[in-house]
Scaffold this motif. Structure first.
Motif, PDB file in Angstrom:
ATOM      1  N   SER A 222       0.830  -9.065  -0.236  1.00  0.00           N
ATOM      2  CA  SER A 222       0.308  -7.766  -0.680  1.00  0.00           C
ATOM      3  C   SER A 222       0.861  -6.647   0.188  1.00  0.00           C
ATOM      4  CB  SER A 222      -1.229  -7.768  -0.672  1.00  0.00           C
ATOM      5  OG  SER A 222      -1.745  -7.603   0.629  1.00  0.00           O
TER       6      SER A 222
ATOM      7  N   ILE B 171       2.793  -3.454  -1.228  1.00  0.00           N
ATOM      8  CA  ILE B 171       2.388  -2.077  -0.942  1.00  0.00           C
ATOM      9  C   ILE B 171       3.587  -1.297  -0.392  1.00  0.00           C
ATOM     10  CG2 ILE B 171       0.949  -0.635   0.575  1.00  0.00           C
ATOM     11  CD1 ILE B 171      -1.200  -2.908   0.425  1.00  0.00           C
TER      12      ILE B 171
ATOM     13  N   LYS C 262       5.661   1.907  -2.005  1.00  0.00           N
ATOM     14  CA  LYS C 262       5.836   3.139  -1.241  1.00  0.00           C
ATOM     15  C   LYS C 262       7.308   3.391  -0.905  1.00  0.00           C
ATOM     16  CE  LYS C 262       1.371   3.154   1.171  1.00  0.00           C
ATOM     17  NZ  LYS C 262       1.075   4.591   1.115  1.00  0.00           N
TER      18      LYS C 262
ATOM     19  N   MET D  74       9.051   1.907   1.177  1.00  0.00           N
ATOM     20  CA  MET D  74       9.311   1.767   2.604  1.00  0.00           C
ATOM     21  C   MET D  74      10.261   0.595   2.773  1.00  0.00           C
ATOM     22  SD  MET D  74       5.396   2.159   3.971  1.00  0.00           S
ATOM     23  CE  MET D  74       5.726   2.135   5.736  1.00  0.00           C
TER      24      MET D  74
ATOM     25  N   LEU E 267      -6.242   1.243  -0.246  1.00  0.00           N
ATOM     26  CA  LEU E 267      -5.049   1.945  -0.725  1.00  0.00           C
ATOM     27  C   LEU E 267      -5.372   3.277  -1.402  1.00  0.00           C
ATOM     28  CD1 LEU E 267      -2.568  -0.544  -2.346  1.00  0.00           C
ATOM     29  CD2 LEU E 267      -1.987   1.379  -0.874  1.00  0.00           C
TER      30      LEU E 267
ATOM     31  N   PHE F  89      -6.841  -4.873   0.443  1.00  0.00           N
ATOM     32  CA  PHE F  89      -6.609  -3.421   0.510  1.00  0.00           C
ATOM     33  C   PHE F  89      -6.755  -2.712  -0.838  1.00  0.00           C
ATOM     34  CE2 PHE F  89      -3.871  -5.539   3.719  1.00  0.00           C
ATOM     35  CZ  PHE F  89      -4.617  -5.175   4.829  1.00  0.00           C
TER      36      PHE F  89
ATOM     37  N   PHE G 246      -1.161   5.497   4.793  1.00  0.00           N
ATOM     38  CA  PHE G 246      -2.025   4.331   4.562  1.00  0.00           C
ATOM     39  C   PHE G 246      -1.971   3.366   5.744  1.00  0.00           C
ATOM     40  CE2 PHE G 246      -2.188  -0.152   3.105  1.00  0.00           C
ATOM     41  CZ  PHE G 246      -3.552  -0.232   2.889  1.00  0.00           C
ATOM     42  N   PHE G 247      -0.785   2.961   6.124  1.00  0.00           N
ATOM     43  CA  PHE G 247      -0.675   1.964   7.196  1.00  0.00           C
ATOM     44  C   PHE G 247      -1.158   2.525   8.543  1.00  0.00           C
ATOM     45  CE2 PHE G 247       2.187  -0.079   4.117  1.00  0.00           C
ATOM     46  CZ  PHE G 247       1.645  -1.355   4.133  1.00  0.00           C
TER      47      PHE G 247
END
Lengths: 313, 313
Positions: free
Chosen positions: A241, A245, A249, A251, B134, B218, B255-256
């Motif tokens: 997950s 995520i 994003k 990333m 999230l 999340f 978020f992170f």
């Protein structure tokens, strides 16, 4: 050497399976042949689109499909001409040296237990998965779901199975085995992990480094991470997950990119008499290809013989 | 209202504790006073450096310190003038309405069990932690380490405790309670999670939404995530390590960034007669400040009375 693939397994089968198999066949040319197992009508046309490359692959017909939602044991028993049942039969008779499927996980486990069977001495086979290590390479995490509940002796055997895989397939010399726990101290954890710690500590076949914690999954403390299938499953899905995520994003990072299941391809069932790998349901051609390469590596390494020899004694 | 802080607890105490307390006192001015508990010689000079701001804080002397490595139960019993023992005494007598410490976690648990004591009807208090969601807000995860092994009835109670916290402290209306498991289907998991599922399903005090998986930590499926302390601890430390890896890599994301323990401050012990919060050993002034604000929120919400009322029946 022949490596079999369930052409009907996975959410994007047979298309993703065929495309992935063709990719793998190119990389394994001269070393191994890929055998696709599935409904000829569905698979043949897809294969032919690949032209000359398709000639490198074999197609073995299987008329039935075990669907993702079916009851594993019932479906496996009733659909003896399913791609999964045919694959296990070929594995058992030695026609192929590894069998890979992104299909029904439960049916793959049932086939492993009832067709090729556990290695004598192994209490319960485990499903293994791989975790990227921060400083490079992979660690092996097991069990990730075959056995929700484990006896201490099972956890001890997972340490041995994972250690053999790390040594013979991942090429790690003297793999460090860690027991997932909620603290580093020997007395920590549940009654199960406490007892498993004592067994692992004196096991002569492995290099046990003690308890590790959730924060140690990605560092270099342990190459082999032992836990029950409930805990391993939770960790694995949590890691997936996080990758999802981050992908959403946009990333990007060389380390976190390795969380992508596609990079490894599949989860081997360890402790059975032959080489079987379960792929992710959403497997892409790249994931399928990597699963087949992993199947080749397992077969090439002789890992299942190593496991048999270790547990014979 | 008074909120107490163990000035000697944590790797950077008393400096980080004093600095964090001064920060919190500014934010709580007119609502609550902060009471520092610790060695006067060590704390007073640090406090005086803050000048006028320090006048808002009280200092209660405690001559002893329970060190991080000490045996929790022994140390708690033998060091009756330690900052942790004094803090729990003040909490028990009602001189303060919450007690926070970044010190020895085990000693904080021992104090909770033997000084303020579990709420009648609660089998075993749990340590809760928070997970960023999230789409905003926080989820509550419990247990994260107080009880490595849990009976189904304990997991059921964790669902109730977490639900009350989510409702009264986090302000979530009708919090969704999920049981961490290795599959969504009702029959999945260990014998413990299977039995807990059945209990949670018919519990009239909560809104149980069924099993959730590691990948749901999340997302918005559940506000309250129920698991045993072993699993919760593994998940929590894994999440922390992911934050640490990202921080090392200088990866930033709104978020992170919320994975940072400093953002929440501490882990409440739920199911005891008063409000106690355990902070991270490496707590910075920001973490200490947020732990104190959380202590204020807990006291202000009347959460411990809500818990007592629920379990009385």
């Amino acid at each position: 050497m022949k490596i079999a693939l369930d052409a009907m397994g996975g959410d994007f089968a047979p298309q993703a399976a065929v495309d992935g198999a063709v990719l793998a066949a190119q990389q394994l040319a001269g070393k191994a042949r890929i055998v696709l197992i599935g409904q000829e009508d569905a698979v043949r046309p897809l294969l032919e689109k690949h032209g000359a490359a398709a000639a490198e692959l074999e197609l073995v017909p299987a008329s039935q499909i075990i669907e993702m939602g079916e009851h594993p044991a019932k479906a496996y028993q009733q659909k003896q001409d399913s791609s999964i049942a045919v694959g296990y039969r070929m594995l058992h008779t030695g026609e192929v040296e590894a069998f890979c499927s992104a299909g029904n996980t439960g049916a793959m486990l049932v086939g492993a237990m009832f067709s090729v069977k556990p290695v004598p001495g192994v209490m319960r086979p485990a499903i293994a998965n791989f975790v990227p290590k921060l400083h490079g390479g992979l660690g092996i995490l097991l069990d990730v779901g075959a056995n929700a509940e484990c006896k201490p002796e099972m956890l001890e055997q997972f340490g041995e199975l994972g250690s053999l895989y790390a040594q013979y397939v991942l090429g790690i010399d003297k793999p460090k085995v860690g027991l997932m726990n909620l603290g580093e101290e020997e007395g920590k954890g549940t009654s199960i992990t406490q007892a498993a710690h004592q067994l692992l500590k004196v096991n002569p076949h492995i290099h046990f480094i003690g308890n590790i914690e959730g924060r140690d999954l990605f560092n270099d403390k342990a190459d082999v991470i032992v836990c029950d299938g409930y805990t391993g499953n939770v960790m694995l899905k949590m890691a997936e997950s996080i990758y999802d995520i981050m992908a959403d994003k946009k990333m990007q990072d060389p380390f976190f990119d390795k969380f992508n299941y596609e990079a490894v391809g599949g989860s081997p069932i360890l402790g059975i008499n032959d080489n079987a790998i379960i792929g992710h349901g959403v497997s892409t051609p790249l994931a399928i290809c990597n699963m087949l390469l992993q199947g080749y590596q397992m077969a090439h390494s002789g890992i299942s013989d190593q496991i048999k020899n270790t547990f014979k004694s």
